[in-house]
Motif scaffolding. Structure first.
Motif, PDB file in Angstrom:
ATOM      1  N   ALA A 135      20.598  26.930 -13.446  1.00 38.24           N
ATOM      2  CA  ALA A 135      21.136  25.944 -14.379  1.00 38.24           C
ATOM      3  C   ALA A 135      20.646  24.553 -13.997  1.00 38.24           C
ATOM      4  CB  ALA A 135      22.661  25.983 -14.370  1.00 38.24           C
ATOM      5  N   LEU A 175      24.373  19.940 -15.132  1.00 36.68           N
ATOM      6  CA  LEU A 175      25.540  20.719 -15.554  1.00 36.68           C
ATOM      7  C   LEU A 175      26.436  21.126 -14.385  1.00 36.68           C
ATOM      8  CD1 LEU A 175      23.810  23.035 -18.185  1.00 36.68           C
ATOM      9  CD2 LEU A 175      25.170  20.973 -18.610  1.00 36.68           C
ATOM     10  N   ILE A 187      29.849  23.407 -15.206  1.00 30.17           N
ATOM     11  CA  ILE A 187      29.798  24.869 -15.193  1.00 30.17           C
ATOM     12  C   ILE A 187      31.000  25.518 -14.507  1.00 30.17           C
ATOM     13  CG2 ILE A 187      28.516  26.829 -14.224  1.00 30.17           C
ATOM     14  CD1 ILE A 187      25.972  25.497 -15.282  1.00 30.17           C
ATOM     15  N   PHE A 224      33.680  25.647 -17.006  1.00 29.47           N
ATOM     16  CA  PHE A 224      33.312  26.560 -18.085  1.00 29.47           C
ATOM     17  C   PHE A 224      33.611  28.000 -17.682  1.00 29.47           C
ATOM     18  CE2 PHE A 224      30.102  29.434 -19.860  1.00 29.47           C
ATOM     19  CZ  PHE A 224      30.396  29.322 -21.204  1.00 29.47           C
ATOM     20  N   TYR A 241      25.114  26.577 -21.833  1.00 30.61           N
ATOM     21  CA  TYR A 241      25.245  26.439 -20.383  1.00 30.61           C
ATOM     22  C   TYR A 241      24.289  27.366 -19.639  1.00 30.61           C
ATOM     23  CZ  TYR A 241      29.481  23.648 -20.927  1.00 30.61           C
ATOM     24  OH  TYR A 241      30.384  22.658 -21.238  1.00 30.61           O
TER      25      TYR A 241
END
Length: 104
Positions: free
Chosen positions: A13, A17, A21, A24, A61
């Motif tokens: 990733a 982010l 994350i 998330f 994501y």
């Protein structure tokens, strides 16, 4: 997405982010519990919305598997198919147990 020798699913990733994350992924765990409650209440409309949201957010994501699971949950909810929803919830739980994020 790659899988290492220990069964971990490695997701690469963007470093931008990194702060987003973990939240998330934590929210996807909450989704599992919420969907279980919604199934008990036969609230397929809300399950459908959750699946749709998951489908839309996963890819953004870098979690294409979550997008796919969300799509299946959404479709199963449209059909009031509790068995398929439970299969997808198990799939999501297993995925979350194995996923490891590497920030590049």
């Amino acid at each position: 997405m790659t899988e290492d020798k220990n069964g971990k699913i490695i997701i690469h990733a963007d470093i931008d982010l990194e702060d987003l994350i973990p939240g998330f992924l934590k929210n996807r765990r909450k989704d599992i519990m919420e969907i279980e409650s919604l199934l008990a209440a036969d609230d397929y409309e809300t399950i459908q919305r959750l699946g749709h949201s998951m489908k839309g957010a996963g890819g953004g994501y870098g979690f294409d598997e979550i997008t796919d699971i969300g799509m299946h949950i959404e479709r199963a909810a449209k059909e009031n198919n509790a068995a398929e929803i439970r299969i997808q919830m198990g799939r999501l739980s297993s995925y979350l147990d194995c996923v490891e994020v590497v920030y590049d």
